[in-house]
Every structure is written in C-alpha cells, then in structure tokens.
Design a protein around this motif. Structure first.
Motif, PDB file in Angstrom:
ATOM      1  N   ALA A  82      27.705  14.225 -40.064  1.00  0.00           N
ATOM      2  CA  ALA A  82      27.393  14.918 -38.810  1.00  0.00           C
ATOM      3  C   ALA A  82      26.913  13.936 -37.749  1.00  0.00           C
ATOM      4  CB  ALA A  82      26.333  15.987 -39.068  1.00  0.00           C
ATOM      5  N   ALA A  83      26.041  12.996 -38.156  1.00  0.00           N
ATOM      6  CA  ALA A  83      25.523  12.018 -37.198  1.00  0.00           C
ATOM      7  C   ALA A  83      26.626  11.121 -36.667  1.00  0.00           C
ATOM      8  CB  ALA A  83      24.422  11.189 -37.860  1.00  0.00           C
ATOM      9  N   LEU A 116      27.844  21.209 -40.155  1.00  0.00           N
ATOM     10  CA  LEU A 116      27.581  20.316 -41.284  1.00  0.00           C
ATOM     11  C   LEU A 116      26.083  20.282 -41.588  1.00  0.00           C
ATOM     12  CD1 LEU A 116      29.935  17.330 -40.392  1.00  0.00           C
ATOM     13  CD2 LEU A 116      30.130  18.780 -42.403  1.00  0.00           C
ATOM     14  N   ALA A 117      25.269  20.276 -40.544  1.00  0.00           N
ATOM     15  CA  ALA A 117      23.826  20.268 -40.750  1.00  0.00           C
ATOM     16  C   ALA A 117      23.355  21.545 -41.431  1.00  0.00           C
ATOM     17  CB  ALA A 117      23.111  20.080 -39.412  1.00  0.00           C
ATOM     18  N   GLU A 118      23.945  22.690 -41.080  1.00  0.00           N
ATOM     19  CA  GLU A 118      23.567  23.947 -41.713  1.00  0.00           C
ATOM     20  C   GLU A 118      23.880  23.923 -43.210  1.00  0.00           C
ATOM     21  OE1 GLU A 118      21.827  26.237 -40.415  1.00  0.00           O
ATOM     22  OE2 GLU A 118      21.896  25.482 -38.364  1.00  0.00           O
ATOM     23  N   ALA A 132      19.294   5.674 -40.280  1.00  0.00           N
ATOM     24  CA  ALA A 132      20.660   5.560 -39.757  1.00  0.00           C
ATOM     25  C   ALA A 132      21.122   6.884 -39.167  1.00  0.00           C
ATOM     26  CB  ALA A 132      21.608   5.111 -40.866  1.00  0.00           C
ATOM     27  N   ILE A 133      20.829   7.992 -39.845  1.00  0.00           N
ATOM     28  CA  ILE A 133      21.228   9.309 -39.329  1.00  0.00           C
ATOM     29  C   ILE A 133      20.557   9.568 -37.988  1.00  0.00           C
ATOM     30  CG2 ILE A 133      21.061  11.796 -39.732  1.00  0.00           C
ATOM     31  CD1 ILE A 133      21.277  11.121 -42.771  1.00  0.00           C
ATOM     32  N   LEU A 134      19.261   9.307 -37.890  1.00  0.00           N
ATOM     33  CA  LEU A 134      18.553   9.536 -36.631  1.00  0.00           C
ATOM     34  C   LEU A 134      19.095   8.648 -35.519  1.00  0.00           C
ATOM     35  CD1 LEU A 134      14.869   9.839 -37.928  1.00  0.00           C
ATOM     36  CD2 LEU A 134      16.433  11.685 -37.287  1.00  0.00           C
ATOM     37  N   MET A 181      33.699  15.524 -48.162  1.00  0.00           N
ATOM     38  CA  MET A 181      34.870  14.654 -48.316  1.00  0.00           C
ATOM     39  C   MET A 181      35.837  14.828 -47.145  1.00  0.00           C
ATOM     40  SD  MET A 181      35.571  15.103 -52.370  1.00  0.00           S
ATOM     41  CE  MET A 181      34.179  15.205 -53.488  1.00  0.00           C
ATOM     42  N   GLU A 182      36.055  16.067 -46.742  1.00  0.00           N
ATOM     43  CA  GLU A 182      36.963  16.293 -45.615  1.00  0.00           C
ATOM     44  C   GLU A 182      36.433  15.670 -44.332  1.00  0.00           C
ATOM     45  OE1 GLU A 182      37.374  20.532 -45.494  1.00  0.00           O
ATOM     46  OE2 GLU A 182      39.237  20.506 -46.660  1.00  0.00           O
ATOM     47  N   SER A 183      35.111  15.636 -44.202  1.00  0.00           N
ATOM     48  CA  SER A 183      34.516  15.143 -42.954  1.00  0.00           C
ATOM     49  C   SER A 183      34.255  13.645 -42.973  1.00  0.00           C
ATOM     50  CB  SER A 183      33.192  15.873 -42.691  1.00  0.00           C
ATOM     51  OG  SER A 183      32.232  15.546 -43.675  1.00  0.00           O
TER      52      SER A 183
END
Length: 919
Positions: free
Chosen positions: A496-497, A472-474, A531-533, A454-456
């Motif tokens: 992250a993306a 974020l990925a971790e 979309a992420i990629l 939510m923060e991100s």
C-alpha cells in the motif's frame, strides 16, 4: 552437407556458416554469445556441429550441453552437464563462490545460495578454464534447459566480451525467455528453392518428378523435412503422396507423424525401450534397460535397440541412449497409450530410487489423480531445490504438490506458497496461474489476504490497480487483528505504501495506511515500519522516520537487507546523508551474497541521492550499474529511476544532449505506468539542464510543473527536494513573485518534517528571495547551517551570496564565497556552475582559470567505477567479484583506463582518481 552429414558444407547456409566461423575464430581476441534461432528441423544443430569442427581445428576447449524436455525440472542439470569437465577447478574460486556452485550441484551442504552468486562462480570458473587456449561453449536445445541453468548461462553470456570464450546456443521458435532473451540472435530461415532441391536430390536421388515436386512443396525449405519425408514416402510405397494442405497440418506435426510411423514398425521390445527413454529425465542406457520390461511385459536386452538404431531414431553407446532429434522424443510420447506412459514413469521411479528428486517426479508422472504421499515428497523436493538456489524448480515442485494434494485447504496453501516463491522471482505470469489454481480450491480469509498481497506486489504495486492503498490497509488491519498475521499485514501495508509513493494516492488513503501501520505491535524503529511510513507519508511522518533512523544508526549489526531498506526510507524523506551511508554500507554484502535485486535498489537510491547532490563521481557509476542490473533482474521502475537520476547528473555536468536523451528514456518507462517519481526526476533533469545552459525562463517552466498537482510529474514528497533549482530559475527569469506561492506551501511542509533536503532548499529560498535589508542575514544563516556533507547545496548558496554582494557594490567581499563556490563546483565536475562562479569572479576583479580534471569525461561509468575500486587497492579479482565481472574483463578495462588518464602504472591511480572524486 545434410542435417546428419558431418561434412564441411551446408546447403544454403553460407551466411550463417560465415557468421559462426567469424565468431569462433575471434575467440582468442574477445568473447561473445550468439543464439541460433529457428523452427524445428531448420538446421541449427548442423551449424553448431560445424562450429565445433572449427573449434577442434583451433584447439579450443569445447564444453557442451543439451537441454531436454524431460530434464527441465532437474535444477542445474544443464549447467552441470556443461561445466562438469572443468568442475575440478572450483577449488580455485573464492570461498563463497565455491560453496555456492557446489551447493547448486548438490555436491556440498550449505545455506541456499543466490542464483547470481552461482552465476558469478560459473563465470570465473569458465574464465579460468579458457585462459590458455580459449573456449567454445555449445548449448543444444537451449529452450529446454532447466530454468536455473538458463538464467546462469544468460548471466554469463552477457559478460563474455573481454574473455576468450564464445557461447553458441540453439533454440527453437515459440519459446520465450530462457537463454535466448536479451542476447544477439542469428535467425535461421528455410532454404531457398535451389538449396532445398539440391538437398533433396542429395538425400533421395532418382525421385519421380511428381514425387519430388510434392515433397519439396510439403517440406517448404525445412532441411529435416527434406531428409525425413522421403523416408516416410518410401515406406508408403511407390504411389505418390496425396496432395497436402500445409495450413491445416503444421510441418512439426507432419514430422512427428513421420517419426511415429517409423516407430510403429519396430518390434515391441524396441518400442518399449524407446518409450522409456522418451519419458526419462536422463539418457542412461542402463535405466532404460531396467525400466523397459515393465512396459514391454517381457525381458529386454540392448540388442533390442538395433532396429531403432538402424531406423536412425537413436544413437546408442555403452552408457547412453540419445534421440537423433528432439521431435522423436515428443512423437513417441504422443503415440503411446496413457497406460504405457504411466507404466514407464512408475518403472523409472523404481529404477532411480536412490535419486530422490528424480524419483518423485517420475512418481508424480505416474499419478492418475491426487496422492498425498507423492504430494508430500514433492514438497520435500521443493525444499531441497530451495537449498540449492533453484527457486524456479521449487515453484514447479510446490505447484505439482498442490495439484496432487487431497485436502482443498492444504492444496491451496501449497499453491500459494509456490506463488510466494514466484513473486521473489518476478514471474507475474506464473504467479497469476498459481493464484487461479489456488482460488479454485476455495480460500480462507487469511489465504485471500495472501493472494491479495501477491497480486499487489508486482511493479511495486503498479501492475495491479484493482485494489487501492486504503483497501490494502483495511485487509492488513483485519489480518493482524483477527488472525494475528502481523508479518502478512506488514507485507500488505508495504504494498500500500509503495502505491502511495509510485502513484498519486489521496491524503485519506495515505492517512489510513499510516494509522494501521502505527497500530501494529512493532517497535518505533522497526525497519519495515519506518519504510512504510516514509513511502506513505514522507512529510507527515518525515521527522518520525529521521528519528528512527538516528536510533538505528547508533546500534551496530544491521544486515545488508535492513540497511538497504533503511537507505530507501532515508531517500524518500530527504535525509540524503543517512541514505548514502546506509545504502553504501549494504553494497558489499549484497554483492557478496549475490542479491542483485536488492543491490539494484540500493544503487538506484545512491544514484538518486547523488543526483540531488551532484556527486557525479559516485552517482554516475551507481546509476549505470543500477540501470543494467534493473534490466537483468526485471525491475523496470528502477531502470527508470536510474536513467532519470543519470539524466540529472548529466545536466549537472553540462552534458545537455545526454541529459535530454536519458530523461526521454526514463520518461518512456514512467509514462506508461504513471510512475510519478520517474516523471518528476526526469522533469528535474530538464529543468537543471536548462539552468546549466542559462535558459532560466525555460528552466522555471520545466521545474514549476513539478509543483502543479494536475501535472503527471507532481509528487507530494519529491517536489520538496528541488526547491533550490526552482528558486534559482525564478530569481534569474523575473518570476520571484510567482514562486512565492510554492515556497509558502513548502514552508508549511517544513513545519511538519525535519527533512534536511527540504530545509536546505528553504534556507536558500529565503535568502535569494528576501529584500536586500534581510538578505545578508539569511545568507549567513544558510551558510552557518551544518552543510559540510551537502557541498553542491552549500556552493550554490555561496554563489548566490557572492552574486548578491557584487550587486550591492561589495566586489571585494564577494570574492571569498565566489572562490569557494568555484572550487567546489570544479571538484564536483559541475562545469556550468563553475563557469558561472568564474564569470562573477572576473566581474568582481579576480581572474580565474579553469582547473582541468584529468580523464573525468573520457571514462565510461563502468571504467570510473573500476578505477575507483583499483585506487582503493582492490585486486582485479576483488573488483570482478564486486561488480560481477570476470577478473580478465576488469584487466581489459584497466588497460583502456590508463591511457585515458595519462598514466602507466596502477600506483598512479590513487592520486588521479582522488582528484576526480574529491570535493
């Protein structure tokens, strides 16, 4: 005239009265909206009453509503109050709109309607009701409207220009947002000394000079204070009041004290009735009479209100009890002991038992501490609010539910769910407060991951920079692996993306986002995965995304949100034809569903594609609508993208001044947040503008910045799609050798991705920069590539080929590619390149006259969009539904469009607009 006097004149309000009169008198010619703003007691209501009297004289339809603090949690209560007299016309609305507005008012079952679909329904409902005589909408105490009502009315107010409707709203200082945001304001200041003295003398004649002087000083030009403070002074006796220190005692507090003093002198039964009325979320007299005995400890009757009426505290009729001023309500609640306020809420909960939403809020108001039963009921109320499309109310209900929940983990879960809903609303301030409340309960790892997402999530990850893409990925990896939270992991990876895309993330961070994404149990063509990629690694995974898009396009049945997401992914990897197809296919359903947030993104993606392909007829209206909707849906990044795309298109059309202004506006949005895609696109606009004017050295300097990793406009993905512009500038400014390094770098990128846009630019660059011995073969290779869906790119290659042929002393052969390029540039409206092709043709011995395209530059972006839809055969109502305008506004635009295009009938639109929009 005084604050309560119904007479025609107001002391010291000539300017304000004239402004409102002009607006009301113009109703039958045009519409508008005005917010009357000022401090408590300044006379806003008196001005609105004056406007009402004028509307009566003009025989206008008058609809009114009053916001109350007690009703602010009841979704759409203010809106229902306003439109109730015309709600019978809902049957005339299109089916989805009718269903949406009736669901909002709890009058029909159905899926949760989008707020903007409700707003469009209300706009059309009011437009139909006002069609005959015109209408005046009056909203008192708009700062206390329930948030869904305020948002709907703000939407309506911004679209009244062509309808015979005027909206006047009174709002108090100190309240941000709501109906007053982004609308024209009329500031009402305190009275000057002469007007204040005249008002005081009219209401309290014969005062001793010392008393009069002190009262004028204490009231400080506030009309309500000039009316009420003399009454308070008379109750204290004949002695003059003690000297006051206004800076220590705000005027609002002194007025509340004056009202409270008048209440304290009333009989206990009257005081009990007033307290119940003050805490009630309605104005029903029967409810106050039924609940008051529990507070008074004895029976009460309607006659017990007579002293309160005589004291000018309330107005009472057979069905309602209303306070003469909102400050009276707050004054009564503040002076009442806590036990009495709790008792009043408890009594009202019993009285309104048949109305579950109202009952639960009164039950919550009667709680001294946690109560799981009430908390559960509030959770149900939140679900009910969601089904009605009242997301703000749902957030408030879940928040209060969490506050009343005994178990800390369950309490935190409800608060986090409230924050999740607030994320969708774009309410960063609300989300922050809810997350702090949840953290105070103690969060599990999974809950901490929710909080992190939510923060991100705000500003596409740019508002909160505390956690980078790799971190974020971790968290996503751990959430998916240890807790099975694949959906939450996808959300975190999406954030992250987006950070990778909007800002400049390093290769290591992007690689980690890709690795975690590809480790999740998702299909290779899962839209979220693609979309992420695309956003995280547009070059490294560009081919993967393109292949996934091809597989999905072969299947039918994708919903609008999925199509919009896929369109955005296609934009980022330079598959503009696929991006256009996906985004365009999503528009109709996004419009029909009222999903304006997603519609904004789809339109911005379309505009961005159109900017690169110089498809001005489609792109200019899309960019304009995206920018307006971005403001309306609080998406500043997409406002910047839309403005930057519009700047590129203005430059392509030869409108250099407009291009410069739009690029600057976009850059202002981008610099503060270091939004590289906005800065890169604005830089492209400057470079293309210089190209259009033949300033090739300047163009090279502007465009070269996009390929400098140390420049804020550098973007690892977007620089790939501007190679044609850079090479054209370099070839004409003696920078051929200097640009080779960039081309070499992008050739390496081309070996990793099949991006159509990148490879089109590389083919152009190879041909233009080649030695003469190899150039012709490379030009033919570029022109033999499948570029029919890329007309601007193909025409630029044809122009460069024709120029090369003429330099090789082959003028006859040069004419065919030059002629083809000219025709395409003419059709696209890219006048600078069309003129360049004509100059080359003339040099090759062929005359070439300019082909005028009627009306292209005369139409505004919205007019062009309306003309295009009308040319397709849509009715005014259908166009209005698509563009979130009333059909009367559409009719007004068409009335302006016809003379600009030199036509007199709708049937002529198809041929004219077809010429404007054809390639």
């Amino acid at each position: 005239m005084t604050v309560d006097d119904p007479g025609p004149a107001l002391f010291g309000r000539e300017r304000e009265s004239r402004r409102l009169a002009e607006l009301v008198e113009s109703t039958r010619r045009r519409g508008g909206a005005l917010v009357v703003r000022g401090e408590a007691g300044i006379g806003k209501s008196a001005l609105l009453r004056q406007a009402r009297r004028l509307a009566v004289d003009l025989d206008l339809l008058i609809l009114s509503a009053t916001g109350t603090e007690a009703e602010a949690r009841l979704p759409f209560s203010g809106l229902h109050q306003l439109v109730r007299p015309v709600l019978g016309r809902a049957e005339e609305l299109p089916g989805p709109q009718r269903a949406a507005v009736l669901a909002a008012f709890g009058m029909a079952p159905g899926a949760a309607p989008d707020l903007f679909l409700i707003a469009l329904a209300v706009l059309n409902l009011l437009a139909e009701a006002a069609a005959g005589a015109g209408a005046l909408l009056l909203v008192e105490d708009a700062h206390w409207l329930d948030p869904p009502s305020a948002e709907v009315l703000a939407f309506v107010a911004r679209r009244l220009e062509a309808d015979p409707i005027v909206l006047l709203a009174a709002t108090r200082d100190g309240y941000a947002g709501g109906l007053g945001a982004a609308l024209e304001q009329l500031r009402v200041d305190r009275l000057d000394d002469a007007s204040a003295g005249a008002l005081l003398d009219a209401r309290a004649p014969g005062l001793a000079e010392e008393v009069r002087r002190r009262l004028l000083a204490e009231a400080a030009g506030n009309p309500l204070a000039l009316v009420e403070l003399p009454i308070a002074a008379s109750r204290r006796g004949a002695e003059p009041p003690e000297p006051l220190e206004p800076q220590r005692r705000p005027l609002t507090a002194r007025l509340e004290e004056a009202f409270a003093a008048r209440v304290s002198g009333l009989p206990e039964a009257a005081q009990a009735l007033l307290l119940v009325a003050a805490v009630n979320d309605g104005d029903a007299l029967a409810e106050a009479l039924a609940a008051a005995p529990a507070v008074a400890g004895a029976a009460v009757a309607v006659d017990d209100l007579t002293p309160a009426v005589d004291a000018h505290l309330v107005d009472v009729d057979r069905t309602t009890i209303r306070f003469r001023h909102p400050l009276m309500r707050s004054a009564i609640q503040q002076r009442a002991p806590l036990a009495q306020r709790l008792a009043a809420h408890a009594a009202l909960a019993g009285v309104v038992g048949g109305q579950a939403d109202r009952r639960v809020w009164h039950r919550a108001g009667a709680c001294l501490g946690p109560d799981d039963v009430v908390a559960d009921e509030l959770e149900e109320a939140a679900q009910h609010a969601r089904h009605r499309g009242a997301m703000v109310t749902a957030v408030a209900a879940l928040q209060r539910s969490g506050q009343l929940t005994v178990d800390p983990g369950r309490s935190a879960d409800r608060l986090l769910r409230a924050a999740d809903l607030a994320v969708d609303l774009g309410r960063y301030d609300v989300v922050g407060g809810l997350l702090r409340e949840a953290e105070a309960r103690g969060l599990s790892f999974a809950q901490q991951a929710q909080r992190l997402w939510m923060e991100s999530s705000f500003g596409d990850g740019l508002r909160d920079q505390k956690t980078g893409p790799a971190a974020l990925a971790e968290v996503a990896d751990r959430v998916a692996g240890e807790h099975g939270g694949v959906r939450l992991a996808m959300r975190l990876l999406n954030s992250a993306a987006l950070r990778c895309f909007w800002s400049q993330a390093g290769a290591e961070a992007r690689d980690r986002v890709v690795a975690v994404t590809e480790s999740l149990p998702a299909e290779a063509d899962d839209p979220d995965r693609l979309a992420i990629l695309a956003f995280a690694a547009p070059i490294e995974r560009g081919s993967v995304v393109i292949e996934g898009l091809r597989r999905i396009s072969a299947r039918a049945g994708a919903d609008a949100q999925t199509l919009r997401l896929l369109g955005s992914a296609a934009v980022i990897i330079g598959a503009f034809d696929q991006a256009e197809a996906c985004c365009a296919a999503s528009l109709a359903d996004l419009r029909a569903q009222g999903r304006l947030g997603s519609l904004t993104r789809a339109l911005a993606a379309l505009a961005w594609c159109a900017a690169h392909q110089a498809d001005l007829s489609a792109g200019v209206p899309a960019a304009e609508e995206a920018a307006q909707l971005a403001l309306e849906t609080s998406q500043p990044l997409f406002f910047g993208i839309a403005r930057a795309a519009a700047a590129v298109m203005a430059a392509s059309g030869g409108h250099s001044d407009r291009a410069v202004a739009l690029a600057a506006e976009a850059e202002q949005r981008g610099v503060a947040a270091a939004v590289r895609p906005v800065l890169a696109t604005a830089q492209l606009a400057r470079g293309r503008g210089a190209l259009a004017e033949g300033r090739y050295a300047d163009a090279y300097g502007e465009l070269r910045r996009m390929h400098d990793p140390g420049d804020p406009s550098f973007h690892v993905g977007l620089r790939c799609f501007c190679l044609t512009d850079l090479v054209e500038a370099a070839a004409h400014s003696g920078q051929r050798d200097a640009v080779v390094e960039v081309v070499f770098d992008l050739e390496a990128a081309g070996r990793r991705t099949s991006s159509p846009a990148l490879h089109a630019g590389l083919r152009y660059a190879r041909a233009v920069l080649a030695e003469d011995a190899r150039a012709e073969a490379l030009f033919r290779e570029a022109l033999n590539a499948e570029t029919s869906r890329w007309p601007f790119s193909r025409a630029r290659t044809q122009l460069a080929y024709g120029q090369w042929l003429r330099r090789q002393r082959r003028p006859v052969e040069s004419r065919a590619p030059l002629r083809a390029a000219r025709n395409t540039f003419d059709a696209l409206g890219t006048a600078p390149w069309a003129e360049r092709a004509r100059q080359e043709l003339r040099a090759a011995g062929e005359a070439s006259r300019v082909r005028p395209v009627p009306g292209r530059d005369e139409l505004t972006p919205q007019e062009l969009q309306i003309a295009q839809l009308a040319a397709q055969g849509l009715t005014n109502r259908e166009i209005g539904q698509a563009l979130y305008l009333s059909h009367r506004t559409v009719s007004t635009h068409l009335h302006n469009i016809f003379p600009k295009l030199g036509i007199t009938a709708r049937a002529q639109l198809h041929a004219i607009v077809g010429e404007i929009t054809s390639w």
